[in-house]
Design an enzyme around this catalytic site. Structure first.
Site, PDB file in Angstrom:
ATOM      1  N   LYS A  97     -42.381   1.343  29.391  1.00 45.03           N
ATOM      2  CA  LYS A  97     -41.829   1.948  30.616  1.00 45.03           C
ATOM      3  C   LYS A  97     -42.058   1.023  31.808  1.00 45.03           C
ATOM      4  CE  LYS A  97     -42.161   6.167  33.451  1.00 45.03           C
ATOM      5  NZ  LYS A  97     -42.847   5.838  34.684  1.00 45.03           N
ATOM      6  N   SER A 136     -48.707  12.081  31.226  1.00 46.08           N
ATOM      7  CA  SER A 136     -49.419  10.940  31.801  1.00 46.08           C
ATOM      8  C   SER A 136     -50.900  11.016  31.464  1.00 46.08           C
ATOM      9  CB  SER A 136     -49.241  10.958  33.326  1.00 46.08           C
ATOM     10  OG  SER A 136     -50.239  10.172  33.950  1.00 46.08           O
ATOM     11  N   TYR A 182     -47.568  12.479  48.751  1.00 40.86           N
ATOM     12  CA  TYR A 182     -47.881  11.822  47.477  1.00 40.86           C
ATOM     13  C   TYR A 182     -46.700  11.953  46.513  1.00 40.86           C
ATOM     14  CZ  TYR A 182     -49.621  11.330  42.726  1.00 40.86           C
ATOM     15  OH  TYR A 182     -49.746  10.967  41.412  1.00 40.86           O
ATOM     16  N   ARG A 190     -42.155   3.430  43.535  1.00 41.69           N
ATOM     17  CA  ARG A 190     -43.552   3.593  43.976  1.00 41.69           C
ATOM     18  C   ARG A 190     -44.389   2.351  43.716  1.00 41.69           C
ATOM     19  NH1 ARG A 190     -44.490   9.188  44.422  1.00 41.69           N
ATOM     20  NH2 ARG A 190     -46.618   9.250  43.675  1.00 41.69           N
ATOM     21  N   TYR A 248     -51.917   4.635  30.857  1.00 35.21           N
ATOM     22  CA  TYR A 248     -52.296   3.514  31.715  1.00 35.21           C
ATOM     23  C   TYR A 248     -53.469   2.850  31.018  1.00 35.21           C
ATOM     24  CZ  TYR A 248     -49.561   5.070  35.780  1.00 35.21           C
ATOM     25  OH  TYR A 248     -48.556   5.401  36.649  1.00 35.21           O
ATOM     26  N   HIS A 253     -40.587   2.984  38.588  1.00 39.85           N
ATOM     27  CA  HIS A 253     -41.654   3.919  38.941  1.00 39.85           C
ATOM     28  C   HIS A 253     -41.230   4.790  40.132  1.00 39.85           C
ATOM     29  CE1 HIS A 253     -45.959   4.034  37.498  1.00 39.85           C
ATOM     30  NE2 HIS A 253     -46.007   4.970  38.417  1.00 39.85           N
ATOM     31  N   THR A 273     -47.000   2.095  30.253  1.00 38.16           N
ATOM     32  CA  THR A 273     -46.325   1.835  31.531  1.00 38.16           C
ATOM     33  C   THR A 273     -46.760   0.465  32.014  1.00 38.16           C
ATOM     34  OG1 THR A 273     -46.105   4.161  32.091  1.00 38.16           O
ATOM     35  CG2 THR A 273     -46.083   2.615  33.928  1.00 38.16           C
TER      36      THR A 273
END
Ligand SMILES: Cc1cc2nc3c(=O)[nH]c(=O)nc-3n(C[C@H](O)[C@H](O)[C@H](O)COP(=O)(O)O)c2cc1C
Length: 361
Positions: free
Chosen positions: A216, A112, A30, A243, A135, A240, A161
């Site tokens: 971002k 985050s 991950y 990702r 998010y 990212h 983001t």
């Protein structure tokens, strides 16, 4: 969860090796994985390795200042802990542990919104310089609630983001059948993220003109210009960490077109593949003001919690200072794109091509 710090790390290479020993396969994949073929992940490294230095000499570098401004305060290095969701699967205490290391060393943390123990508890854990990353998983009221809480808890700026309109296929996770414990929570309301447009950016700046906004996930001059037109304070160049969209360019390869499009009307931050002091100096020489550290943060926390991350930052600081001195500059203001030139990379990019030395016999 992690083995205690048994030895003092002398190189960043020792830190990633310790992280690999400490992490189970699921969290390891991950942390290190990217989207699909991981071409973007590799290009992040390749683009950094395709820049060489043009050093100047005989310039009295006996005193070097490697600190940098950050949101009206000072950071010990021009770096920031990039936002990492699910840090709690990498290190005990998750974002609160990262906050303690950030405060102890003296660099900012971007928290985050999908990281435990959450906004209030992370802010309470340490007096780190902090900004908040969201998010968007709900309507305008959802965003407004986060803005209120972020401001009330001392987050200096707010970040949206925007490179996650779709959730990518992370094939290492799929191949390993790794079910992220936080995934059910994280996918709630993803339709709001897909529905985002410049309308929401405009609404944010109209409603919160004095709260700095960071966007971002910018990867083109065109979108950088739109950020400036919308009054965004920080244009954050990022893919990212490879990702999200596969087959993108390396982040630092995109930086020059964004710097030129922004034309000093906003700050430009960057992340993607930054593992070394020389990497950081390259971005600053091109005109970025802050470099985000994603996987390096995770690796150092997995290697040794707070002392592991503080040690990684100390080594990075040493590398940055050596690089500045050997380039003939005493501070970032003296760095220019003329200190850089293009060159071919000397080895193929890889997850750990920043740490190519063999283990000692
Ligand atoms: C494990 C992991 C989780 C991440 N979670 C988030 C996140 O919650 N929000 C976000 O904006 N970016 C997230 N990112 C992306 C990072 O903020 C950053 O853009 C990227 O890791 C930089 O590349 P690097 O890992 O090569 O340094 C994550 C990255 C990793 C490695």
């Amino acid at each position: 969860m992690n083995a205690p710090l048994q030895h003092d790390f002398l190189t960043l290479q020792e830190i990633w090796k310790a992280a690999q020993r400490n992490l189970p396969p699921g969290p390891w994949s991950y942390l290190m994985g990217g989207a699909e073929t991981e071409t973007t992940v590799l290009r992040n490294r390749q683009a950094l390795d395709e820049i060489a230095f043009r050093p100047r000499v005989l310039r009295d570098v006996s005193r070097i200042d490697s600190s940098a401004p950050f949101m009206g305060s000072k950071s010990r290095l021009p770096v920031m802990l990039a936002p990492i969701g699910g840090l709690e699967s990498i290190v005990e205490g998750g974002a609160a542990t990262a906050a303690r290391a950030a405060a102890q060393f003296g660099v900012p943390q971007m928290l985050s919104s999908v990281c435990q123990p959450g906004l209030e508890q992370t802010a309470a854990a340490a007096d780190a310089l902090r900004v908040f990353q969201l998010y968007v998983r709900g309507d305008d009221a959802f965003v407004d609630d986060y803005v209120r809480r972020a401001r009330a808890n001392g987050f200096r700026a707010f970040c949206l983001t925007v490179d996650v309109a779709m959730y990518s296929r992370r094939e290492r996770d799929l191949l390993g059948r790794f079910v992220k414990p936080w995934r059910a929570r994280a996918i709630e309301g993803v339709a709001y993220q897909s529905g985002l447009s410049w309308t929401q950016v405009k609404r944010f700046k109209d409603k919160y003109p004095d709260y700095p906004l960071i966007i971002k996930g910018i990867a083109t001059a065109e979108d950088a210009e739109l950020c400036v037109q919308h009054g965004v304070e920080v244009v954050y160049v990022s893919n990212h960490g490879g990702r999200q969209l596969d087959h993108g360019l390396g982040s630092i390869a995109v930086l020059p077109e964004v710097i030129s499009a922004v034309n000093q009307k906003a700050e430009v931050w960057v992340d993607g593949g930054f593992m070394r002091g020389t990497d950081i100096v390259k971005a600053i020489a091109l005109g970025a003001t802050t470099v985000g550290l994603g996987r390096l943060t995770g690796l150092a926390l997995a290697a040794g919690g707070v002392p592991g991350l503080v040690r990684a930052l100390e080594i990075l600081e040493d590398e940055v200072r050596i690089c500045l001195g050997l380039l003939g500059v005493t501070c970032y203001a003296e760095l220019t794109p003329k200190h850089l030139t293009r060159a071919s990379a000397v080895r193929p990019p890889g997850t750990f091509s920043a740490f190519p030395l063999p283990d000692p016999e």
